[in-house]
Motif scaffolding. Sequence first.
Motif, PDB file in Angstrom:
ATOM      1  N   UNK A 138      -1.733  -3.318  -7.540  1.00 61.58           N
ATOM      2  CA  UNK A 138      -2.090  -2.323  -6.529  1.00 61.58           C
ATOM      3  C   UNK A 138      -1.840  -0.907  -7.017  1.00 61.58           C
ATOM      4  N   UNK A 139      -0.745  -0.709  -7.744  1.00 62.89           N
ATOM      5  CA  UNK A 139      -0.456   0.618  -8.298  1.00 62.89           C
ATOM      6  C   UNK A 139      -1.523   1.035  -9.299  1.00 62.89           C
ATOM      7  N   UNK A 140      -1.961   0.110 -10.137  1.00 60.59           N
ATOM      8  CA  UNK A 140      -2.975   0.464 -11.131  1.00 60.59           C
ATOM      9  C   UNK A 140      -4.318   0.780 -10.465  1.00 60.59           C
ATOM     10  N   UNK A 159       0.841  -1.210   0.000  1.00 62.83           N
ATOM     11  CA  UNK A 159       0.000   0.000   0.000  1.00 62.83           C
ATOM     12  C   UNK A 159       0.870   1.252   0.000  1.00 62.83           C
ATOM     13  N   UNK A 160       1.939   1.263   0.805  1.00 63.05           N
ATOM     14  CA  UNK A 160       2.808   2.438   0.888  1.00 63.05           C
ATOM     15  C   UNK A 160       3.496   2.702  -0.452  1.00 63.05           C
ATOM     16  N   UNK A 161       4.112   1.676  -1.010  1.00 62.94           N
ATOM     17  CA  UNK A 161       4.835   1.853  -2.268  1.00 62.94           C
ATOM     18  C   UNK A 161       3.886   2.158  -3.423  1.00 62.94           C
ATOM     19  N   UNK A 162       2.751   1.462  -3.477  1.00 64.93           N
ATOM     20  CA  UNK A 162       1.792   1.699  -4.553  1.00 64.93           C
ATOM     21  C   UNK A 162       1.197   3.095  -4.463  1.00 64.93           C
ATOM     22  N   UNK A 163       1.047   3.630  -3.259  1.00 67.86           N
ATOM     23  CA  UNK A 163       0.494   4.976  -3.098  1.00 67.86           C
ATOM     24  C   UNK A 163       1.396   6.015  -3.747  1.00 67.86           C
ATOM     25  N   UNK A 164       2.680   5.968  -3.447  1.00 62.64           N
ATOM     26  CA  UNK A 164       3.602   6.954  -4.018  1.00 62.64           C
ATOM     27  C   UNK A 164       3.748   6.772  -5.528  1.00 62.64           C
ATOM     28  N   UNK A 165       3.811   5.516  -5.983  1.00 60.96           N
ATOM     29  CA  UNK A 165       3.954   5.282  -7.422  1.00 60.96           C
ATOM     30  C   UNK A 165       2.710   5.735  -8.176  1.00 60.96           C
ATOM     31  N   UNK A 166       1.537   5.376  -7.676  1.00 63.99           N
ATOM     32  CA  UNK A 166       0.296   5.730  -8.366  1.00 63.99           C
ATOM     33  C   UNK A 166       0.060   7.234  -8.359  1.00 63.99           C
ATOM     34  N   UNK A 183       5.433  -8.358  -2.150  1.00 63.56           N
ATOM     35  CA  UNK A 183       5.376  -6.977  -2.635  1.00 63.56           C
ATOM     36  C   UNK A 183       5.562  -6.945  -4.145  1.00 63.56           C
ATOM     37  N   UNK A 184       6.531  -7.691  -4.650  1.00 64.16           N
ATOM     38  CA  UNK A 184       6.804  -7.703  -6.084  1.00 64.16           C
ATOM     39  C   UNK A 184       5.589  -8.182  -6.867  1.00 64.16           C
ATOM     40  N   UNK A 185       4.858  -9.143  -6.336  1.00 66.13           N
ATOM     41  CA  UNK A 185       3.718  -9.701  -7.060  1.00 66.13           C
ATOM     42  C   UNK A 185       2.478  -8.812  -6.979  1.00 66.13           C
ATOM     43  N   UNK A 186       2.271  -8.142  -5.862  1.00 63.27           N
ATOM     44  CA  UNK A 186       1.055  -7.357  -5.678  1.00 63.27           C
ATOM     45  C   UNK A 186       1.205  -5.895  -6.068  1.00 63.27           C
ATOM     46  N   UNK A 187       2.440  -5.404  -6.189  1.00 60.50           N
ATOM     47  CA  UNK A 187       2.651  -3.977  -6.442  1.00 60.50           C
ATOM     48  C   UNK A 187       2.104  -3.504  -7.786  1.00 60.50           C
TER      49      UNK A 187
END
Length: 279
Positions: free
Chosen positions: A155-157, A87-94, A148-152
């Motif tokens: 989750x980002x999209x 959630x943290x990484x996908x938030x910043x990327x998205x 994380x690698x599989x869900x990122x």
Amino acid sequence: MLQLLTWRARLVFWSGFAVIAGFLFLPLAWMGLTAIKPEGEVFVRIPTLWPHASTLANFSSLWSRGELIEQLKNSLITAGGGAILTVVLATYAAYSFAKFRYRGRKPLMFLMLSAQMFPFAMMLISLYPILQWAGVLNTRLGLVVAYIILALPSGTYMLYSYFVNIPTEIIEAARADGAGELYILHRIVLPLAMPALVTVGLYSFMWAWNDLLFSLTLITDPQLRTVGPGLLLSYVGESKSDWGGAMAASIVSSLPVVVGFAFLQRFFIQGLTAGAVKS
């Protein structure tokens, strides 16, 4: 004539609903009934749906063996840690993809999403030597990194579809008032995107909780096994399988996901459908 068509339409609807409901819930009902059957009623030539002598011995044996508690703890640590970090990484990327304009933004996003096109087994083959080189193979941290690698990408999209529909005027007004980018994201955007954050977190958690392939391959220490490999290796064997105990353990191990989804389903549905209609 209209009443006749309405009656037939209702009959078709409820018939289809009954077939789909039976297809979905019959395995769950069979699992629950098998969990309260004694061993003698499980291994019979013609099994019965309802047990003749119900028993809770399969459930009581779970705590005496002690393995399931450790496996539940490991699953909570790895699945929960993977979900939070995703959630943290996908938030910043998205948020970067949705609200900033820079060179290579779309190719980078498409490159990240392209990871979903590859089979998980192929990704495991590439991920295994990397974790081994980093010294985190057969550790909870290595399994969290794999989750994380599989869900990122997905989750980002999901978050990108939500962030892109947040009016840019709100962000521009905050910038005009002197607010920084991190302040805008944390204090203005994230409260509006709470359904999407819950959706990504719950999706990542459920995927990691139900995982078997990665946890079975990346974890070999019995003390670090998660629920999926633990159930497989503890109750299913070549010479004998304890199906009653396996069904009881499956019911207990599914409770965290069921309870979490029951409380968060409203946010989950909002997060999934938010990006379907552009404002």
